[in-house]
Write an enzyme that holds these catalytic residues in place. Structure first.
Site, PDB file in Angstrom:
ATOM      1  N   GLY A  10      -2.116 -14.062  -4.992  1.00 44.81           N
ATOM      2  CA  GLY A  10      -3.264 -13.152  -5.055  1.00 44.81           C
ATOM      3  C   GLY A  10      -3.228 -12.303  -6.322  1.00 44.81           C
ATOM      4  O   GLY A  10      -2.280 -12.357  -7.110  1.00 44.81           O
ATOM      5  N   THR A 100      -6.512   0.969   0.990  1.00 50.14           N
ATOM      6  CA  THR A 100      -7.769   1.004   0.247  1.00 50.14           C
ATOM      7  C   THR A 100      -8.467   2.358   0.304  1.00 50.14           C
ATOM      8  O   THR A 100      -8.282   3.125   1.264  1.00 50.14           O
ATOM      9  CB  THR A 100      -8.717  -0.080   0.821  1.00 50.14           C
ATOM     10  OG1 THR A 100     -10.008   0.021   0.210  1.00 50.14           O
ATOM     11  CG2 THR A 100      -8.897   0.078   2.322  1.00 50.14           C
ATOM     12  N   TYR A 124     -13.671  -3.805   7.318  1.00 47.83           N
ATOM     13  CA  TYR A 124     -12.556  -3.944   6.373  1.00 47.83           C
ATOM     14  C   TYR A 124     -11.759  -2.637   6.288  1.00 47.83           C
ATOM     15  O   TYR A 124     -10.535  -2.622   6.461  1.00 47.83           O
ATOM     16  CB  TYR A 124     -13.084  -4.343   4.991  1.00 47.83           C
ATOM     17  CG  TYR A 124     -12.052  -4.188   3.897  1.00 47.83           C
ATOM     18  CD1 TYR A 124     -10.955  -5.056   3.815  1.00 47.83           C
ATOM     19  CD2 TYR A 124     -12.161  -3.181   2.939  1.00 47.83           C
ATOM     20  CE1 TYR A 124      -9.996  -4.902   2.827  1.00 47.83           C
ATOM     21  CE2 TYR A 124     -11.209  -3.024   1.942  1.00 47.83           C
ATOM     22  CZ  TYR A 124     -10.132  -3.887   1.887  1.00 47.83           C
ATOM     23  OH  TYR A 124      -9.189  -3.742   0.905  1.00 47.83           O
TER      24      TYR A 124
END
Length: 285
Positions: A10, A100, A124
């Site tokens: 990633g 996040t 999310y």
């Protein structure tokens, strides 16, 4: 020290493969070896590797798709980190995890600090917050780095999408009323390595003093529109970038209007973070 690194192909994982080499013996696994949606496999890999440190950049990051796949998003972003924390506890290991800016609702136009109230607007963000909570509840040595608007020169991200579209089109229409801090994947990896070098030198006492949540995002702030303008200029492309509103570009998942985070806590304890524009120029050059 044996380090288990997930999501090695990633955006952030790829950079961590390089940056963590000085920290210990890195066992880097990708989704083929350790699929976070398969919790039994997560346990098996950790038990076979027996790491002293788990670094987990792997995640479900398709923000809009998560609205229609909440179970999968929660399994990867919440349940899998919880399993990692349980296994780390059994091994006496530490865990580094990434979260996040989307754990916040972005209602107030003030940079968020780590202890501010959370309130994710989408699946999310909620799944990532649940992952944070699962790790904290395990009571293990841990670092949770919240980052924002991650980009790099590989994988799927905003930078590469805008570069491709700017080469194909004469003009782009980009949202100009969402504020945040674009953060280069290499910055995230290099800061992680610096912090872990300090942890390695400090031993168990270091983790007692420093475990917790830290904001790790580039300094300064911008909008998606201004970010795109900077990308186009840096690439020397002749494409006009026009501002639009969030209402002009509806998406399945709601986004925070203002998701700038203060990284003062991290910088006061560990190291400096670059301005977003400087990092973008380094990345593209």
């Amino acid at each position: 020290m044996k380090v288990l690194l997930t999501g090695s192909t990633g955006q952030v994982g790829y950079e961590l493969v390089r940056s963590l080499q000085g920290v210990g013996e890195v066992v880097a696994v990708d989704r083929q070896v350790m699929d976070l949606s398969n919790l039994d496999q997560v346990r098996e890999v950790i038990r076979s590797v027996k790491p002293k440190l788990i670094v987990n950049p792997a995640a479900y990051t398709a923000v809009d798709k998560a609205e229609s796949e909440p179970e999968l998003a929660y399994r990867i972003n919440a349940e899998a980190p919880g399993v990692m924390a349980e296994e780390a506890k059994a091994l006496g290991a530490a865990l580094v995890h990434y979260s996040t800016d989307y754990v916040f609702d972005g209602a107030q136009p003030l940079p968020r600090v780590e202890d501010d109230p959370v309130g994710p607007l989408n699946v999310y963000g909620a799944s990532k917050l649940a992952g944070e909570q699962a790790i904290a509840a395990a009571g293990i040595p841990h670092l949770i780095f919240r980052t924002s608007w991650v980009y790099g020169m590989r994988g799927k991200n905003f930078l590469l999408t805008m570069l491709r579209l700017a080469k194909e089109r004469d003009e782009l229409r980009v949202v100009a009323d969402q504020h945040g801090a674009p953060t280069w994947s290499r910055t995230i990896a290099d800061v992680t390595a610096q912090v872990l070098s300090q942890a390695h030198a400090g031993g168990r006492e270091w983790w007692v003093q420093n475990s917790g949540v830290y904001h790790l995002s580039a300094q300064g702030q911008t909008t998606w529109h201004e970010f795109t303008q900077a990308i186009v200029e840096e690439a020397g492309l002749n494409c006009k970038v026009l501002p639009i509103t969030t209402a002009d570009y509806p998406t399945p998942a709601r986004r925070p209007q203002y998701s700038v985070m203060s990284s003062e806590r991290l910088m006061a304890r560990f190291c400096h973070l670059p301005d977003w524009k400087e990092a973008l120029q380094l990345c593209m050059r």
